[in-house]
Design a protein around this motif. Structure first.
Motif, PDB file in Angstrom:
ATOM      1  N   SER A   1      -1.948   8.998  -2.787  1.00 26.59           N
ATOM      2  CA  SER A   1      -3.228   9.969  -2.618  1.00 26.59           C
ATOM      3  C   SER A   1      -1.797  11.541  -2.758  1.00 26.59           C
ATOM      4  CB  SER A   1      -3.487   9.834  -1.554  1.00 26.59           C
ATOM      5  OG  SER A   1      -3.059  10.066  -0.301  1.00 26.59           O
ATOM      6  N   SER A   2      -0.539  11.129  -1.857  1.00 29.12           N
ATOM      7  CA  SER A   2       0.411  11.750  -1.963  1.00 29.12           C
ATOM      8  C   SER A   2       1.756  10.826  -1.631  1.00 29.12           C
ATOM      9  CB  SER A   2       0.544  12.526  -0.517  1.00 29.12           C
ATOM     10  OG  SER A   2       0.571  12.344   0.786  1.00 29.12           O
ATOM     11  N   TRP A   3       2.670  11.281  -1.632  1.00 31.12           N
ATOM     12  CA  TRP A   3       3.783  10.481  -2.062  1.00 31.12           C
ATOM     13  C   TRP A   3       5.427  11.643  -2.063  1.00 31.12           C
ATOM     14  CZ3 TRP A   3       0.658  10.902  -6.314  1.00 31.12           C
ATOM     15  CH2 TRP A   3       1.308  11.164  -7.442  1.00 31.12           C
TER      16      TRP A   3
ATOM     17  N   GLU B   1       0.868  -1.032   0.097  1.00 27.59           N
ATOM     18  CA  GLU B   1       0.144   0.119   0.105  1.00 27.59           C
ATOM     19  C   GLU B   1       0.909   1.120  -0.400  1.00 27.59           C
ATOM     20  OE1 GLU B   1      -2.921   0.682  -0.292  1.00 27.59           O
ATOM     21  OE2 GLU B   1      -3.862  -1.325  -0.394  1.00 27.59           O
ATOM     22  N   SER B   2       2.206   1.106   0.045  1.00 25.48           N
ATOM     23  CA  SER B   2       3.078   2.349   0.693  1.00 25.48           C
ATOM     24  C   SER B   2       4.161   2.464  -0.268  1.00 25.48           C
ATOM     25  CB  SER B   2       3.125   2.926   2.372  1.00 25.48           C
ATOM     26  OG  SER B   2       2.336   2.635   3.115  1.00 25.48           O
TER      27      SER B   2
ATOM     28  N   SER C   1       4.240   6.581  -0.024  1.00 24.40           N
ATOM     29  CA  SER C   1       3.298   6.447  -0.248  1.00 24.40           C
ATOM     30  C   SER C   1       3.003   7.594   1.070  1.00 24.40           C
ATOM     31  CB  SER C   1       2.165   5.869  -1.357  1.00 24.40           C
ATOM     32  OG  SER C   1       0.577   7.130  -0.768  1.00 24.40           O
ATOM     33  N   TYR C   2       2.026   9.024   1.214  1.00 24.52           N
ATOM     34  CA  TYR C   2       1.697   9.203   2.927  1.00 24.52           C
ATOM     35  C   TYR C   2       0.105   8.333   2.705  1.00 24.52           C
ATOM     36  CZ  TYR C   2       6.149  12.057   2.677  1.00 24.52           C
ATOM     37  OH  TYR C   2       7.208  12.475   3.013  1.00 24.52           O
ATOM     38  N   GLY C   3      -0.416   8.183   1.922  1.00 22.91           N
ATOM     39  CA  GLY C   3      -1.976   7.692   2.038  1.00 22.91           C
ATOM     40  C   GLY C   3      -2.468   6.732   0.953  1.00 22.91           C
ATOM     41  N   SER C   4      -3.070   6.079   1.382  1.00 18.47           N
ATOM     42  CA  SER C   4      -3.816   4.546   0.459  1.00 18.47           C
ATOM     43  C   SER C   4      -4.224   4.983  -0.722  1.00 18.47           C
ATOM     44  CB  SER C   4      -5.138   3.778   1.750  1.00 18.47           C
ATOM     45  OG  SER C   4      -5.875   4.120   0.715  1.00 18.47           O
TER      46      SER C   4
END
Length: 189
Positions: free
Chosen positions: A159-161, A118-119, A153-156
């Protein structure tokens, strides 16, 4: 002997009641065994799956200012694999105390990402940009470089990375404040 039989009886009753509770909570699934589910690995193009985003890079070093903005569009081909393309624009200003040289750059890029979990994701990109490579001649030229990197990635769903990469072309590294090292912060719309 009686104690062992009693313990076995209690164990069987407990196991039966646990499975009975599970069956009551489970949704009723009437599955027709004659129907087959046809799942394809690669789905036909669907414009509703397009993902829009941008990546940015900003460097404020002593004597150097670099700002980059790269909007893009991504299409998820299969679940872990994404293909994308976009445009690029950047501004570079270098000062050595007495002289200041500035240049603008524009171009395009295409990339692929392989999402791991996921990340994390693996990133491979081809970036072509037009700009001043040698500030003495002020002549603009096209520079193309592959960029290989990894991202977090900061979100699933990315969404931001943050992306950290390596650009092997030395002409590309000449206009990048960190040389061959590339970093970007990205956001999805």
């Amino acid at each position: 002997m009686c104690k062992k039989a009693y313990a076995l009886f209690i164990l069987l009753i407990s196991a039966y009641s646990l499975s009975a509770q599970y069956e009551d909570d489970a949704p009723n699934q009437n599955v027709d065994s004659t129907k087959t589910v046809n799942k394809k690995w690669i789905q036909p193009f669907n414009s509703d799956k397009l993902i829009f985003g941008t990546e940015a890079m900003l460097t404020l070093n002593t004597g150097t200012f670099f700002a980059e903005l790269s909007p893009f569009v991504v299409y998820p081909v299969i679940r872990p694999l994404q293909l994308g393309a976009g445009v690029h624009g950047s501004f570079l200003s270098v000062s050595n105390g007495t002289n200041t040289a500035t240049g603008t750059y524009f171009g395009a890029h295409a990339f692929t990402r392989l999402v791991v979990g996921e990340s994390f994701f693996l990133h491979a990109e081809l970036r072509a940009l037009n700009g001043i490579v040698d500030f003495a001649s002020k002549e603009r030229q096209w520079v193309t470089s592959p960029i290989y990197g990894v991202g977090f990635s900061y979100g699933s769903g990315l969404s931001s990375w943050v992306l950290i990469g390596y650009a092997p072309n030395s002409d590309f590294a000449g206009i990048n404040p960190f040389g061959h090292l590339v970093y970007r912060i990205g956001f999805r719309f």
